[in-house]
Motif scaffolding. Structure first.
Motif, PDB file in Angstrom:
ATOM      1  N   ALA A 120       3.573  -7.119  -8.077  1.00 50.06           N
ATOM      2  CA  ALA A 120       2.859  -5.921  -8.510  1.00 50.06           C
ATOM      3  C   ALA A 120       2.084  -5.300  -7.340  1.00 50.06           C
ATOM      4  O   ALA A 120       1.484  -4.234  -7.471  1.00 50.06           O
ATOM      5  CB  ALA A 120       1.917  -6.262  -9.657  1.00 50.06           C
ATOM      6  N   ARG A 121       2.060  -6.011  -6.235  1.00 55.19           N
ATOM      7  CA  ARG A 121       1.533  -5.471  -4.974  1.00 55.19           C
ATOM      8  C   ARG A 121       2.480  -6.006  -3.904  1.00 55.19           C
ATOM      9  O   ARG A 121       2.860  -7.180  -3.952  1.00 55.19           O
ATOM     10  CB  ARG A 121       0.120  -5.991  -4.749  1.00 55.19           C
ATOM     11  N   ARG A 123       2.297  -5.818  -0.213  1.00 53.59           N
ATOM     12  CA  ARG A 123       1.833  -5.641   1.170  1.00 53.59           C
ATOM     13  C   ARG A 123       2.834  -6.286   2.137  1.00 53.59           C
ATOM     14  O   ARG A 123       3.370  -7.362   1.873  1.00 53.59           O
ATOM     15  CB  ARG A 123       0.465  -6.291   1.359  1.00 53.59           C
ATOM     16  N   VAL A 124       3.040  -5.618   3.274  1.00 52.30           N
ATOM     17  CA  VAL A 124       4.045  -6.064   4.242  1.00 52.30           C
ATOM     18  C   VAL A 124       3.350  -6.539   5.515  1.00 52.30           C
ATOM     19  O   VAL A 124       2.429  -5.888   6.020  1.00 52.30           O
ATOM     20  CB  VAL A 124       5.013  -4.901   4.570  1.00 52.30           C
ATOM     21  N   LEU A 125       3.807  -7.677   6.017  1.00 55.68           N
ATOM     22  CA  LEU A 125       3.264  -8.209   7.270  1.00 55.68           C
ATOM     23  C   LEU A 125       3.382  -7.177   8.387  1.00 55.68           C
ATOM     24  O   LEU A 125       4.482  -6.649   8.612  1.00 55.68           O
ATOM     25  CB  LEU A 125       4.070  -9.441   7.694  1.00 55.68           C
ATOM     26  N   LEU A 205       8.582 -14.009   1.053  1.00 56.64           N
ATOM     27  CA  LEU A 205       8.153 -12.611   1.106  1.00 56.64           C
ATOM     28  C   LEU A 205       7.434 -12.176  -0.162  1.00 56.64           C
ATOM     29  O   LEU A 205       6.496 -11.374  -0.109  1.00 56.64           O
ATOM     30  CB  LEU A 205       9.358 -11.699   1.371  1.00 56.64           C
ATOM     31  N   LYS A 209       3.765 -17.142  -6.655  1.00 54.67           N
ATOM     32  CA  LYS A 209       2.457 -16.681  -7.139  1.00 54.67           C
ATOM     33  C   LYS A 209       2.551 -15.256  -7.710  1.00 54.67           C
ATOM     34  O   LYS A 209       1.915 -14.936  -8.707  1.00 54.67           O
ATOM     35  CB  LYS A 209       1.463 -16.713  -5.971  1.00 54.67           C
ATOM     36  N   TYR A 210       3.344 -14.394  -7.045  1.00 53.49           N
ATOM     37  CA  TYR A 210       3.469 -13.004  -7.497  1.00 53.49           C
ATOM     38  C   TYR A 210       4.155 -12.946  -8.868  1.00 53.49           C
ATOM     39  O   TYR A 210       3.804 -12.128  -9.716  1.00 53.49           O
ATOM     40  CB  TYR A 210       4.286 -12.173  -6.499  1.00 53.49           C
TER      41      TYR A 210
HETATM   42  N1  COA Z   1       0.756 -10.658  -7.120  1.00 51.98           N
HETATM   43  C1  COA Z   1      -0.282 -11.498  -7.243  1.00 51.98           C
HETATM   44  N2  COA Z   1      -1.228 -11.650  -6.289  1.00 51.98           N
HETATM   45  C2  COA Z   1      -1.076 -10.926  -5.158  1.00 51.98           C
HETATM   46  C3  COA Z   1      -0.015 -10.051  -4.960  1.00 51.98           C
HETATM   47  C4  COA Z   1       0.927  -9.928  -6.002  1.00 51.98           C
HETATM   48  N3  COA Z   1       1.956  -9.090  -5.905  1.00 51.98           N
HETATM   49  N4  COA Z   1      -0.124  -9.483  -3.750  1.00 51.98           N
HETATM   50  C5  COA Z   1      -1.234  -9.978  -3.198  1.00 51.98           C
HETATM   51  N5  COA Z   1      -1.799 -10.850  -4.044  1.00 51.98           N
HETATM   52  C6  COA Z   1      -3.014 -11.624  -3.811  1.00 51.98           C
HETATM   53  C7  COA Z   1      -2.882 -12.506  -2.584  1.00 51.98           C
HETATM   54  O1  COA Z   1      -2.259 -13.733  -2.884  1.00 51.98           O
HETATM   55  C8  COA Z   1      -4.302 -12.641  -2.157  1.00 51.98           C
HETATM   56  O2  COA Z   1      -4.919 -13.606  -2.991  1.00 51.98           O
HETATM   57  P1  COA Z   1      -6.003 -14.617  -2.397  1.00 51.98           P
HETATM   58  O3  COA Z   1      -7.131 -13.762  -1.948  1.00 51.98           O
HETATM   59  O4  COA Z   1      -6.326 -15.501  -3.564  1.00 51.98           O
HETATM   60  O5  COA Z   1      -5.317 -15.338  -1.279  1.00 51.98           O
HETATM   61  C9  COA Z   1      -4.881 -11.279  -2.478  1.00 51.98           C
HETATM   62  O6  COA Z   1      -4.053 -10.730  -3.517  1.00 51.98           O
HETATM   63  C10 COA Z   1      -4.861 -10.324  -1.285  1.00 51.98           C
HETATM   64  O7  COA Z   1      -3.589 -10.388  -0.659  1.00 51.98           O
HETATM   65  P2  COA Z   1      -2.825  -9.189   0.065  1.00 51.98           P
HETATM   66  O8  COA Z   1      -2.963  -7.969  -0.747  1.00 51.98           O
HETATM   67  O9  COA Z   1      -1.443  -9.621   0.288  1.00 51.98           O
HETATM   68  O10 COA Z   1      -3.594  -8.913   1.401  1.00 51.98           O
HETATM   69  P3  COA Z   1      -3.808  -9.866   2.655  1.00 51.98           P
HETATM   70  O11 COA Z   1      -4.505  -8.991   3.647  1.00 51.98           O
HETATM   71  O12 COA Z   1      -4.443 -11.143   2.227  1.00 51.98           O
HETATM   72  O13 COA Z   1      -2.331 -10.233   3.210  1.00 51.98           O
HETATM   73  C11 COA Z   1      -0.075  -9.886   4.065  1.00 51.98           C
HETATM   74  C12 COA Z   1      -1.440  -9.233   3.736  1.00 51.98           C
HETATM   75  C13 COA Z   1       0.874  -8.778   4.496  1.00 51.98           C
HETATM   76  C14 COA Z   1      -0.248 -10.926   5.165  1.00 51.98           C
HETATM   77  C15 COA Z   1       0.445 -10.594   2.794  1.00 51.98           C
HETATM   78  O14 COA Z   1       0.532  -9.637   1.772  1.00 51.98           O
HETATM   79  C16 COA Z   1       1.796 -11.257   2.925  1.00 51.98           C
HETATM   80  O15 COA Z   1       1.924 -12.335   3.467  1.00 51.98           O
HETATM   81  N6  COA Z   1       2.834 -10.611   2.343  1.00 51.98           N
HETATM   82  C17 COA Z   1       4.149 -11.212   2.199  1.00 51.98           C
HETATM   83  C18 COA Z   1       5.050 -10.972   3.359  1.00 51.98           C
HETATM   84  C19 COA Z   1       5.766  -9.642   3.336  1.00 51.98           C
HETATM   85  O16 COA Z   1       5.746  -8.920   4.307  1.00 51.98           O
HETATM   86  N7  COA Z   1       6.469  -9.333   2.247  1.00 51.98           N
HETATM   87  C20 COA Z   1       7.254  -8.126   2.140  1.00 51.98           C
HETATM   88  C21 COA Z   1       7.131  -7.626   0.749  1.00 51.98           C
HETATM   89  S1  COA Z   1       8.309  -6.287   0.491  1.00 51.98           S
END
Ligand code: COA
Length: 256
Positions: A120-121, A123-125, A205, A209-210
């Motif tokens: 539902a979120r 975020r991309v590395l 990716l 947890k998501y």
């Molecule tokens: N569902 C549930 N929880 C989520 C979530 C989701 N879709 N997206 C983020 N969260 C949670 C995280 O687990 C984190 O929880 P925590 O504080 O308990 O650890 C919190 O929300 C904040 O996380 P996030 O929004 O991801 O920000 P961040 O600055 O901590 O991390 C990244 C940023 C990019 C490092 C991280 O999102 C990540 O590793 N992403 C996966 C790798 C990637 O690039 N994926 C591509 C997706 S298309």
């Protein structure tokens, strides 16, 4: 394969089987509808399966997506053109974002939601953007390696990377920008349709947890964790993925 004109875009899509139900499956960043090949083969006897190439991807024209909601409007236009009123909408990764956006925007059109390796979120590395910009082919290969389980055969990595590298770098970058801006964590509870969430236990990716977040926030969600699969769960373990979808479809009302 059929092509349809939507606005200024020539949209290519796969269309197999017959419904109801009609399932529309949306691919992820840098992908094409062909990522659902094994699901199309494995579901065509119980459903009509429509799998578009989003604008700028595969054989569709266009410059890519302006955002995840743009993807949802493209899907709606395709379904309108095909005269499909009610759909089981599904998607992988970015496509799972499109499916969520579709379910939130057009709830009366959705009979079921299938969320595969997504969140539902999304975020991309920052490293993903940097690597794709520095050396596109090497960046795609790095990303693909991250996107499958360590045990995945190198031929699978090769074929997925070769496919993704055919996507224009600008389109791929727009996909990741769209993912990075996508966040419906606070709205997801508004979805009230039968939902199936599938995730690989080794998904780096969009980790399990998501998917558990969907289970906790969308009432009645069925969660299937596929042991040993990575982010490309539907390609790495197609039978487990297709089987989960078949079981899910069997739970939906017959009129769907
Ligand atoms: N569902 C549930 N929880 C989520 C979530 C989701 N879709 N997206 C983020 N969260 C949670 C995280 O687990 C984190 O929880 P925590 O504080 O308990 O650890 C919190 O929300 C904040 O996380 P996030 O929004 O991801 O920000 P961040 O600055 O901590 O991390 C990244 C940023 C990019 C490092 C991280 O999102 C990540 O590793 N992403 C996966 C790798 C990637 O690039 N994926 C591509 C997706 S298309």
């Amino acid at each position: 394969m059929p092509t349809i004109a939507i606005g200024g875009t020539k949209l290519h899509y796969h269309d197999v089987g017959s419904g109801p139900p009609t399932i529309c499956l949306v691919h992820g960043s840098g992908g094409t509808g062909a990522v659902w090949m094994r699901q199309m083969e494995g579901l065509a006897d119980v459903a009509r399966v429509v799998a578009p190439d989003l604008p700028g991807h595969g054989e569709s024209s266009g410059d890519g997506l302006d955002g995840i909601e743009h993807g949802a409007t493209v899907v709606r236009a395709l379904l309108d053109a095909l005269d499909v009123r009610t759909v089981v909408i599904g998607g992988h990764s970015m496509g799972g974002g499109v499916a969520q956006a579709f379910a939130l925007a057009y709830p009366d059109r959705v009979a079921g939601l299938i969320l595969v390796g997504t969140g539902a979120r999304l975020r991309v590395l920052p490293e993903v953007f940097e690597r794709l910009e520095r050396d596109y082919e090497a960046g795609v290969r790095y990303l693909t390696r991250m996107a499958v389980a360590d045990a995945a055969p190198s031929e699978l990595v090769d074929s997925l990377a070769a496919q993704a590298a055919r996507t224009a770098p600008s389109v791929h970058a727009r996909d990741f920008r769209a993912c990075n801006a996508f966040d419906v964590l606070a709205r997801i509870g508004a979805i009230r349709v039968p939902t199936l969430a599938i995730v690989g236990s080794e998904d780096r990716l969009t980790p399990p947890k998501y998917a558990r977040f969907f289970e906790e926030h969308i009432a009645g969600t069925r969660l299937v964790v596929v042991d040993g699969a990575g982010h490309y769960v539907q390609v790495e373990q197609p039978d487990a993925t297709t089987g989960a979808i078949r079981e899910f479809l069997a739970t939906l009302p017959r009129s769907t």
